[in-house]
Design a protein around this motif. Sequence first.
Motif, mmCIF file in Angstrom:
data_model
loop_
_atom_site.group_PDB
_atom_site.id
_atom_site.type_symbol
_atom_site.label_atom_id
_atom_site.label_comp_id
_atom_site.label_asym_id
_atom_site.label_seq_id
_atom_site.Cartn_x
_atom_site.Cartn_y
_atom_site.Cartn_z
ATOM 1 N N LYS A 1 0.844 -1.191 0.000
ATOM 2 C CA LYS A 1 0.000 0.000 0.000
ATOM 3 C C LYS A 1 0.883 1.245 0.000
ATOM 4 C CE LYS A 1 -3.492 -2.437 2.746
ATOM 5 N NZ LYS A 1 -4.266 -2.439 4.010
ATOM 6 N N SER A 2 0.259 2.412 -0.107
ATOM 7 C CA SER A 2 1.029 3.651 -0.140
ATOM 8 C C SER A 2 1.770 3.895 1.177
ATOM 9 C CB SER A 2 0.108 4.842 -0.440
ATOM 10 O OG SER A 2 -0.905 4.952 0.556
ATOM 11 N N THR A 3 1.271 3.313 2.256
ATOM 12 C CA THR A 3 1.890 3.515 3.579
ATOM 13 C C THR A 3 2.860 2.398 3.972
ATOM 14 O OG1 THR A 3 -0.021 2.421 4.601
ATOM 15 C CG2 THR A 3 -0.089 4.826 4.437
ATOM 16 N N LYS B 1 3.145 1.031 -5.568
ATOM 17 C CA LYS B 1 2.239 1.818 -4.728
ATOM 18 C C LYS B 1 2.980 2.475 -3.563
ATOM 19 C CE LYS B 1 -2.335 -0.195 -5.461
ATOM 20 N NZ LYS B 1 -3.484 -0.874 -4.814
ATOM 21 N N ASP C 1 6.344 4.254 -1.471
ATOM 22 C CA ASP C 1 7.162 5.419 -1.818
ATOM 23 C C ASP C 1 8.416 4.981 -2.578
ATOM 24 O OD1 ASP C 1 9.331 4.788 -0.021
ATOM 25 O OD2 ASP C 1 8.172 5.619 1.623
#
Length: 276
Positions: free
Chosen positions: A65-67, A124, A126
């Motif tokens: 995920k993005s996090t 997705k 960073d």
Amino acid sequence: MGLNDNGFKSTGTYIASEELMSAVNVAKALQKPLLIKGEPGTGKTMLARAVAESLGMKIITWNIKSTTKAQDGLYMYDTIQRLYDGQFGEEGVDDIAHYIKLGKLGEAFSSDEQVVLLIDEIDKADLEFPNDLLWELDQMEFYIHETKETVKAKVRPIVIITSNAEKELPDAFLRRCIFHYISFPDRELMTEIVNTHFDHVDESLLNECMDVFYAIRDMREVKKKPSTSELIDWVNALMLGGIPLAKIKEELPFIGTVIKKDDDLNAVYKNKGDIR
């Protein structure tokens, strides 16, 4: 004996091209991660499941995920639970190892048998995420600072990494991977793929559907190109609905299973006369 002879092959539910089978088996032989790119709906995630099925292995999936941080895949030290247990006098609170929980990478390294590790949609996260995994994917080990122990892969997993090409991946990461781009299936391969999902599909019905499907994909105005899974859903809906062949191109019944955006739907109806 070729690489594909005793390696990954198509399964009853996943049809792979010769090039894709070779890419998987080269990555397996060279013990390198396989980076798979392709537009959504080309079967990137399903590939890992098919490899596990074909080779009789367990699959461990790490959904990115993005996090997501690289550390999430290694291990987590549950300090909150340890503090809670200490307050209530629970036994074993001095054993830090009791509060170490392995992530997906840790699970794959700890397995007694070879597994397929899927790192799904790596783009997705960073930009630093892939670089943060270089050591672990190269050396197949990581260090747990709290317990001062090293977790090293008992058996090197088959690592499959998928990307939708939303971000460019670092060169240092790319150098360590075998790369394969899954092209969208042509009509011949698509026919094989669709037929794996049904006991029987009327050939004329499938031809009508694919005429419409590929015509829509060729329309410049259509921004979200329909995928394989959406074609399968449409074929299924038409069979369940008992729609006559003559109405498929004329009325585009259940087209909402294929087109999911208002602007794309308007574009399809505007250009319906070009569908042959």
